[in-house]
Scaffold this motif. Sequence first.
Motif, PDB file in Angstrom:
ATOM      1  N   VAL A  42      87.839  46.665   5.565  1.00  0.00           N
ATOM      2  CA  VAL A  42      88.075  46.713   4.131  1.00  0.00           C
ATOM      3  C   VAL A  42      88.748  48.048   3.818  1.00  0.00           C
ATOM      4  O   VAL A  42      88.139  49.102   3.927  1.00  0.00           O
ATOM      5  CB  VAL A  42      86.771  46.559   3.331  1.00  0.00           C
ATOM      6  N   ILE A  43      90.012  47.984   3.451  1.00  0.00           N
ATOM      7  CA  ILE A  43      90.767  49.196   3.126  1.00  0.00           C
ATOM      8  C   ILE A  43      90.348  49.653   1.726  1.00  0.00           C
ATOM      9  O   ILE A  43      90.278  48.855   0.802  1.00  0.00           O
ATOM     10  CB  ILE A  43      92.283  48.915   3.162  1.00  0.00           C
ATOM     11  N   GLY A  44      90.045  50.932   1.586  1.00  0.00           N
ATOM     12  CA  GLY A  44      89.647  51.488   0.302  1.00  0.00           C
ATOM     13  C   GLY A  44      88.220  51.179  -0.093  1.00  0.00           C
ATOM     14  O   GLY A  44      87.861  51.285  -1.266  1.00  0.00           O
ATOM     15  N   GLU A  45      87.376  50.819   0.883  1.00  0.00           N
ATOM     16  CA  GLU A  45      85.994  50.479   0.532  1.00  0.00           C
ATOM     17  C   GLU A  45      85.236  51.671  -0.030  1.00  0.00           C
ATOM     18  O   GLU A  45      84.256  51.502  -0.756  1.00  0.00           O
ATOM     19  CB  GLU A  45      85.251  49.870   1.720  1.00  0.00           C
ATOM     20  N   ASP A  46      85.693  52.874   0.254  1.00  0.00           N
ATOM     21  CA  ASP A  46      85.050  54.063  -0.292  1.00  0.00           C
ATOM     22  C   ASP A  46      85.292  54.212  -1.799  1.00  0.00           C
ATOM     23  O   ASP A  46      84.644  55.005  -2.465  1.00  0.00           O
ATOM     24  CB  ASP A  46      85.527  55.316   0.438  1.00  0.00           C
ATOM     25  N   LEU A  47      86.210  53.415  -2.346  1.00  0.00           N
ATOM     26  CA  LEU A  47      86.516  53.478  -3.774  1.00  0.00           C
ATOM     27  C   LEU A  47      85.553  52.646  -4.617  1.00  0.00           C
ATOM     28  O   LEU A  47      85.531  52.774  -5.833  1.00  0.00           O
ATOM     29  CB  LEU A  47      87.947  52.968  -4.028  1.00  0.00           C
ATOM     30  N   THR A  48      84.774  51.781  -3.975  1.00  0.00           N
ATOM     31  CA  THR A  48      83.929  50.844  -4.719  1.00  0.00           C
ATOM     32  C   THR A  48      82.495  50.928  -4.227  1.00  0.00           C
ATOM     33  O   THR A  48      82.168  51.746  -3.369  1.00  0.00           O
ATOM     34  CB  THR A  48      84.481  49.406  -4.590  1.00  0.00           C
ATOM     35  N   SER A  49      81.649  50.048  -4.756  1.00  0.00           N
ATOM     36  CA  SER A  49      80.244  50.038  -4.345  1.00  0.00           C
ATOM     37  C   SER A  49      80.096  49.424  -2.955  1.00  0.00           C
ATOM     38  O   SER A  49      80.934  48.632  -2.517  1.00  0.00           O
ATOM     39  CB  SER A  49      79.399  49.238  -5.346  1.00  0.00           C
ATOM     40  N   THR A  50      79.035  49.775  -2.291  1.00  0.00           N
ATOM     41  CA  THR A  50      78.749  49.227  -0.966  1.00  0.00           C
ATOM     42  C   THR A  50      78.589  47.717  -1.037  1.00  0.00           C
ATOM     43  O   THR A  50      79.068  46.991  -0.161  1.00  0.00           O
ATOM     44  CB  THR A  50      77.462  49.860  -0.403  1.00  0.00           C
ATOM     45  N   ALA A  69      79.946  45.578  -3.249  1.00  0.00           N
ATOM     46  CA  ALA A  69      81.239  44.923  -3.458  1.00  0.00           C
ATOM     47  C   ALA A  69      82.050  44.906  -2.169  1.00  0.00           C
ATOM     48  O   ALA A  69      82.673  43.903  -1.827  1.00  0.00           O
ATOM     49  CB  ALA A  69      82.021  45.628  -4.570  1.00  0.00           C
ATOM     50  N   ALA A  70      82.039  46.010  -1.421  1.00  0.00           N
ATOM     51  CA  ALA A  70      82.769  46.074  -0.157  1.00  0.00           C
ATOM     52  C   ALA A  70      82.203  45.070   0.846  1.00  0.00           C
ATOM     53  O   ALA A  70      82.956  44.386   1.542  1.00  0.00           O
ATOM     54  CB  ALA A  70      82.722  47.491   0.416  1.00  0.00           C
TER      55      ALA A  70
END
Length: 152
Positions: free
Chosen positions: A69-77, A79-80
């Motif tokens: 998941v690219i950009g998973e650090d931008l969202t909640s765990t 949601a990722a």
Amino acid sequence: MAPLGGQPHDGAMTTSALRLFAIAGALTMALTGCSTAGPVTTDDILPDVVDAGDTGGDASGENDGEVTVIGEDLTSTTAALLAKVYAEGRDPIPTVEFLDATTVRFAWPAGLTEQQALDNCQIAYGALSGEGIRVLIAVGDAEADCTAEVEG
């Protein structure tokens, strides 16, 4: 001693308590994807075998059935994780990219039919709408706002 309501308590469950347990059970089944219509196995939800024709989904370019998941650090765990589980259950596996905390894009190479794209849109929306995530679906060079299409 009588409870606060002044009524003696005989140890039996009240009707309202039983209703609460029934509602809690129904919510648990709904949230876990189960239904009372029949047994559901994880094989129905996530196939064990990834077809040789699967492409994308992995930032390394390899098709190992795992999704990065690219950009998973931008969202909640949560949601990722939901996005990853959704993508791993698709055939072919899409590329997953969070553009910001509330927007995810699932991208497939050209080749999906219009019906497949619509089906994927509806499933992705169902998987992520509870987290407040806007879903974009990209097939080849075309991109659509899945959330806007489903919500009308």
